[in-house]
Design a protein around this motif. Structure first.
Motif, PDB file in Angstrom:
ATOM      1  N   PRO A 192       0.821  -1.126  -0.005  1.00 44.37           N
ATOM      2  CA  PRO A 192       0.054  -0.082  -0.130  1.00 44.37           C
ATOM      3  C   PRO A 192       0.768   1.397  -0.106  1.00 44.37           C
ATOM      4  O   PRO A 192       1.891   1.155   0.381  1.00 44.37           O
ATOM      5  CB  PRO A 192      -0.895  -0.109   1.401  1.00 44.37           C
ATOM      6  N   SER A 205      -0.462   6.545   4.020  1.00 42.74           N
ATOM      7  CA  SER A 205      -1.699   6.676   4.383  1.00 42.74           C
ATOM      8  C   SER A 205      -2.209   8.152   4.255  1.00 42.74           C
ATOM      9  O   SER A 205      -1.397   9.079   4.426  1.00 42.74           O
ATOM     10  CB  SER A 205      -1.815   6.457   5.776  1.00 42.74           C
ATOM     11  N   PHE A 206      -3.418   8.481   3.715  1.00 44.04           N
ATOM     12  CA  PHE A 206      -3.835  10.047   3.509  1.00 44.04           C
ATOM     13  C   PHE A 206      -3.853  10.621   4.757  1.00 44.04           C
ATOM     14  O   PHE A 206      -3.208  11.771   5.096  1.00 44.04           O
ATOM     15  CB  PHE A 206      -5.107  10.128   2.776  1.00 44.04           C
ATOM     16  N   ASN A 231     -11.525  14.129   5.652  1.00 41.58           N
ATOM     17  CA  ASN A 231     -12.627  13.855   4.767  1.00 41.58           C
ATOM     18  C   ASN A 231     -12.970  14.865   3.969  1.00 41.58           C
ATOM     19  O   ASN A 231     -13.072  14.510   2.602  1.00 41.58           O
ATOM     20  CB  ASN A 231     -13.577  13.168   5.741  1.00 41.58           C
ATOM     21  N   HIS A 238      -9.730  15.126   1.465  1.00 45.48           N
ATOM     22  CA  HIS A 238      -9.934  14.219   0.344  1.00 45.48           C
ATOM     23  C   HIS A 238     -10.978  14.448  -0.852  1.00 45.48           C
ATOM     24  O   HIS A 238     -10.723  14.171  -2.045  1.00 45.48           O
ATOM     25  CB  HIS A 238     -10.017  12.959   1.224  1.00 45.48           C
ATOM     26  N   PRO A 272      -6.778   9.319  -9.290  1.00 42.78           N
ATOM     27  CA  PRO A 272      -6.314   8.229  -8.623  1.00 42.78           C
ATOM     28  C   PRO A 272      -5.382   7.199  -9.360  1.00 42.78           C
ATOM     29  O   PRO A 272      -6.001   6.854 -10.542  1.00 42.78           O
ATOM     30  CB  PRO A 272      -7.470   7.483  -8.165  1.00 42.78           C
ATOM     31  N   TRP A 326       1.066   8.146  -2.794  1.00 40.40           N
ATOM     32  CA  TRP A 326      -0.393   8.063  -2.295  1.00 40.40           C
ATOM     33  C   TRP A 326      -1.192   8.140  -3.596  1.00 40.40           C
ATOM     34  O   TRP A 326      -2.296   7.224  -3.771  1.00 40.40           O
ATOM     35  CB  TRP A 326      -0.801   9.227  -1.460  1.00 40.40           C
ATOM     36  N   GLY A 354      -3.725   4.906  -5.746  1.00 36.63           N
ATOM     37  CA  GLY A 354      -5.201   5.120  -5.786  1.00 36.63           C
ATOM     38  C   GLY A 354      -5.847   5.912  -5.028  1.00 36.63           C
ATOM     39  O   GLY A 354      -7.093   6.427  -4.922  1.00 36.63           O
ATOM     40  N   ALA A 355      -4.967   6.896  -4.201  1.00 31.83           N
ATOM     41  CA  ALA A 355      -5.474   7.959  -3.603  1.00 31.83           C
ATOM     42  C   ALA A 355      -6.984   7.822  -2.814  1.00 31.83           C
ATOM     43  O   ALA A 355      -7.567   8.319  -2.692  1.00 31.83           O
ATOM     44  CB  ALA A 355      -5.825   9.074  -4.568  1.00 31.83           C
ATOM     45  N   LYS A 356      -6.505   6.873  -1.978  1.00 30.81           N
ATOM     46  CA  LYS A 356      -7.498   6.355  -0.952  1.00 30.81           C
ATOM     47  C   LYS A 356      -7.696   7.208   0.447  1.00 30.81           C
ATOM     48  O   LYS A 356      -6.689   7.817   0.455  1.00 30.81           O
ATOM     49  CB  LYS A 356      -7.319   5.014  -0.316  1.00 30.81           C
ATOM     50  N   ASN A 357      -8.659   7.280   0.696  1.00 26.47           N
ATOM     51  CA  ASN A 357      -9.069   8.091   1.836  1.00 26.47           C
ATOM     52  C   ASN A 357      -8.922   7.168   3.137  1.00 26.47           C
ATOM     53  O   ASN A 357      -9.797   6.942   4.035  1.00 26.47           O
ATOM     54  CB  ASN A 357     -10.613   8.654   1.707  1.00 26.47           C
ATOM     55  N   ASP A 358      -7.633   6.918   3.544  1.00 28.76           N
ATOM     56  CA  ASP A 358      -7.274   6.105   4.736  1.00 28.76           C
ATOM     57  C   ASP A 358      -6.560   6.599   5.859  1.00 28.76           C
ATOM     58  O   ASP A 358      -5.853   7.798   5.494  1.00 28.76           O
ATOM     59  CB  ASP A 358      -6.566   4.602   3.989  1.00 28.76           C
TER      60      ASP A 358
END
Length: 144
Positions: free
Chosen positions: A28, A31-32, A66, A69, A87, A136, A140-144
């Motif tokens: 991965p 983390s965002f 959030n 993002h 992403p 990041w 996939g530019a995830k909101n994690d």
């Protein structure tokens, strides 16, 4: 009996190789919330830049991860057709272009000018910070 034991050992060895090589490919990205948002909050969400809802120069970067993002997944109002973050594709992401100083490649689509490299009037992001944002986006530019 010896043949069966040999097959069992070979089977276990193949499973270990398959598991280790597949986990290497699916590592991965950063983390965002733990890596990317703090960089943006420190360098971009100043009141005079992108931290004011009323005057934000095209993208509002509030304090909520959030909300930031969600804002990053929208289209730029100044570079028609450009997404702030695409992403999986940092090179097509307007955010990376602004951070890297390559936004002029979209000059034909920008209303007026594509502006300057960001952050403006602050030290440029470090190579490590830029690499974290790029990784990041690539992941996939995830909101994690």
């Amino acid at each position: 009996m010896v043949l069966l034991r040999g097959l069992a050992v070979a089977s276990m060895a193949l499973n270990l190789v398959a598991c280790s090589s597949s986990s290497d490919r699916s590592e991965p990205g950063p983390s965002f919330k733990e890596t990317v948002h703090p960089i943006l909050a420190q360098s971009c969400s100043l009141t005079a830049c992108h931290g004011s809802k009323e005057s934000n120069l095209g993208i509002y970067i509030p304090s909520s991860p959030n909300d930031v993002h969600a804002a990053l997944l929208t289209a730029s109002p100044t570079a028609r057709g450009a997404q702030f973050v695409v992403p999986g594709n940092p090179d097509a992401s307007y955010l990376m272009m602004k951070i890297d100083g390559t936004q002029a490649q979209l000059a034909a689509t920008c209303s007026g000018t594509c502006g300057a490299q960001m952050p403006l009037d602050l030290p440029a992001l470090s190579d490590t910070e830029r690499a974290s944002i790029r990784a990041w986006i690539l992941a996939g530019a995830k909101n994690d």
